[in-house]
Design an enzyme around this catalytic site. Structure first.
Site, PDB file in Angstrom:
ATOM      1  N   GLU A  74      79.982 -28.826  69.744  1.00 32.95           N
ATOM      2  CA  GLU A  74      79.621 -28.049  70.921  1.00 32.95           C
ATOM      3  C   GLU A  74      78.187 -27.561  70.812  1.00 32.95           C
ATOM      4  O   GLU A  74      77.817 -26.924  69.812  1.00 32.95           O
ATOM      5  CB  GLU A  74      80.542 -26.834  71.085  1.00 32.95           C
ATOM      6  CG  GLU A  74      81.945 -27.182  71.513  1.00 32.95           C
ATOM      7  CD  GLU A  74      82.779 -25.965  71.883  1.00 32.95           C
ATOM      8  OE1 GLU A  74      83.808 -26.153  72.557  1.00 32.95           O
ATOM      9  OE2 GLU A  74      82.423 -24.836  71.496  1.00 32.95           O
ATOM     10  N   CYS A  75      77.376 -27.838  71.811  1.00 32.86           N
ATOM     11  CA  CYS A  75      76.000 -27.354  71.910  1.00 32.86           C
ATOM     12  C   CYS A  75      75.229 -27.664  70.626  1.00 32.86           C
ATOM     13  O   CYS A  75      74.867 -28.811  70.400  1.00 32.86           O
ATOM     14  CB  CYS A  75      75.973 -25.872  72.249  1.00 32.86           C
ATOM     15  SG  CYS A  75      74.406 -25.334  72.987  1.00 32.86           S
ATOM     16  N   GLY A  76      74.980 -26.686  69.756  1.00 30.05           N
ATOM     17  CA  GLY A  76      74.274 -26.980  68.514  1.00 30.05           C
ATOM     18  C   GLY A  76      74.971 -28.038  67.681  1.00 30.05           C
ATOM     19  O   GLY A  76      74.325 -28.881  67.051  1.00 30.05           O
TER      20      GLY A  76
END
Length: 431
Positions: free
Chosen positions: A326-328
């Site tokens: 997720e994201c990073g």
């Protein structure tokens, strides 16, 4: 059974001082021996980390846009169990909501039937504070303004003018915090740091606790709290990603929702944690690996040099473990991360994606997500997006079809190759 009472700390607008007051209350009450359970309205990861440090108890997110009423009531009750007071920090202004008009602090306060303490920035105003507070108090039936805390008061004379004006509202003033440069909350915006990396945070917290203890009537504030209901049957959680889940957790991968992990444990999943920054590998018997969001862009060189971690991640893929970022975490699954200084860092290379910290403004907002892939979650999900980076990728199958809070279609999100997948979305709950 939950024996605690609860309060919501809110404000007319962002920047009024509700985070300062909440942190100060948590620390001051803890000094008195009161067990206080912290919570944060909305999807934010940063403020809960600060609240956790102040309370010495893990904070939870209560997000009235993404979570069902049953989920919110259960999480609030469970969080309050074993504490004497549940203190919920609001988000933005009391009635500010997502673009579709839902998800405000007021929505949460009304759902949980908790009184609101309104923090008002009194800088450069005097008697006008009364119609401001009266307007908020009478705006919506079901939202109770039980008390007011004044912030950034200039002098004793200024305080007296404010308190006298508020008397006409019938709403008690619980205290007035004077202007003090030492009470500036350390920066918390995305792209900076978490409280563990702010060297001045403990000094700030000590100052906030002393000021709140001196200038706010803590006994009167506690007397305004309302009881929470007994814990109800837990709402069904998102199913675990696997039976044995290896989860990255360190300064680069810090954005984890406690309610997800608790739900997975309750369903019998075995959770293990590892640190990519320490060049650790996911557990070799894990059938799922979760790379949550965080700040990989601040640790690009370290992650690029973490050859053992990257080898272990590839091995997990080769044994057909589900790998989700997720994201990073999505950025780290890619080939290259280009940081704000323009430096390129080689990432895990499991997805042919290059990410860059190049957005002048953040991408921010709630997301309605639909997937039809290997994620063992319902096809429709609620989440949010918050990042300053962009992703360039080849023609890959996207992980999610997405809309914003109003239902406006957005470009497809993320990428999937086999059982390796990720996107910029932080998933919060089933839709």
């Amino acid at each position: 059974m939950s024996l605690a009472k609860g309060l919501v700390i809110a404000a007319p607008r962002s920047g009024s001082g509700k985070t300062l007051v909440t942190l100060g209350l948590l620390a001051a009450l803890r000094r008195q021996g009161v067990i206080v359970a912290p919570a944060k309205t909305g999807p934010d990861y940063i403020d809960p980390a600060f609240l956790t440090r102040a309370a010495l108890r893990e904070a939870v997110n209560l997000d009235p846009w993404s979570m069902s009423p049953a989920r919110l009531k259960h999480l609030a009750s469970v969080q309050a169990t074993g504490a004497e007071l549940l203190l919920v920090e609001g988000v933005m202004g009391l009635f500010d909501a997502a673009a579709d008009g839902f998800g405000s602090t007021a929505d949460l306060a009304e759902l949980l039937d908790l009184p609101v303490i309104l923090v008002v920035d009194a800088d450069r105003q005097s008697q006008s504070v009364a119609p401001l507070v009266a307007g908020f108090a009478n705006w919506r039936v079901g939202v109770r303004i039980a008390g007011v805390i004044l912030n950034r008061v200039a002098s004793m004379k200024h305080e007296r003018m404010l308190v006298d004006a508020l008397a006409a509202t019938g709403i008690p003033c619980l205290g007035a915090i004077p202007r003090n440069p030492a009470l500036a909350v350390p920066e918390r915006h995305l792209g900076l740091v978490l409280p563990g990396e702010v060297t001045a945070f403990e000094t700030f917290l000590d100052t906030a606790a002393e000021v709140v203890g001196d200038y706010i009537d803590l006994d009167r504030l506690r007397a305004l709290a309302a009881p929470l209901p007994e814990a109800t049957e837990p709402a069904s959680s998102l199913p675990p990603l696997g039976q044995r889940i290896a989860i990255a957790r360190d300064a680069a991968f810090a954005f984890l929702y406690p309610h997800l992990l608790d739900g997975w444990r309750a369903m019998g999943a075995e959770l293990s944690f590892f640190s990519p920054l320490a060049n650790e590998v996911p557990a070799t018997d894990a059938n799922a690996v979760f790379l949550p969001g965080g700040y990989p862009e601040l640790h690009g060189a370290t992650l690029a040099a973490a050859d053992i971690f990257k080898t272990g991640l590839a091995a997990a893929r080769d044994r057909d473990a589900l790998i989700y970022g997720e994201c990073g975490g999505f950025m780290v699954l890619g080939e290259t991360l280009v940081d704000k200084a323009g430096q390129s860092h080689a990432m895990a290379g499991l997805l042919p994606v290059t990410t860059r910290i190049d957005r002048p403004k953040r991408t921010l907002g709630y997301r309605r997500l639909v997937h039809a892939g290997a994620l063992p979650w319902p096809g429709r999900l609620h989440g949010h997006e918050f990042h300053y980076s962009s992703a360039k990728q080849s023609r890959l199958t996207p992980l999610f079809a997405a809309t914003d809070a109003t239902g406006q279609a957005l470009p497809p999100m993320g990428a999937v190759i086999g059982r390796v997948m990720g996107s910029y979305a932080h998933v919060i709950d089933a839709a």
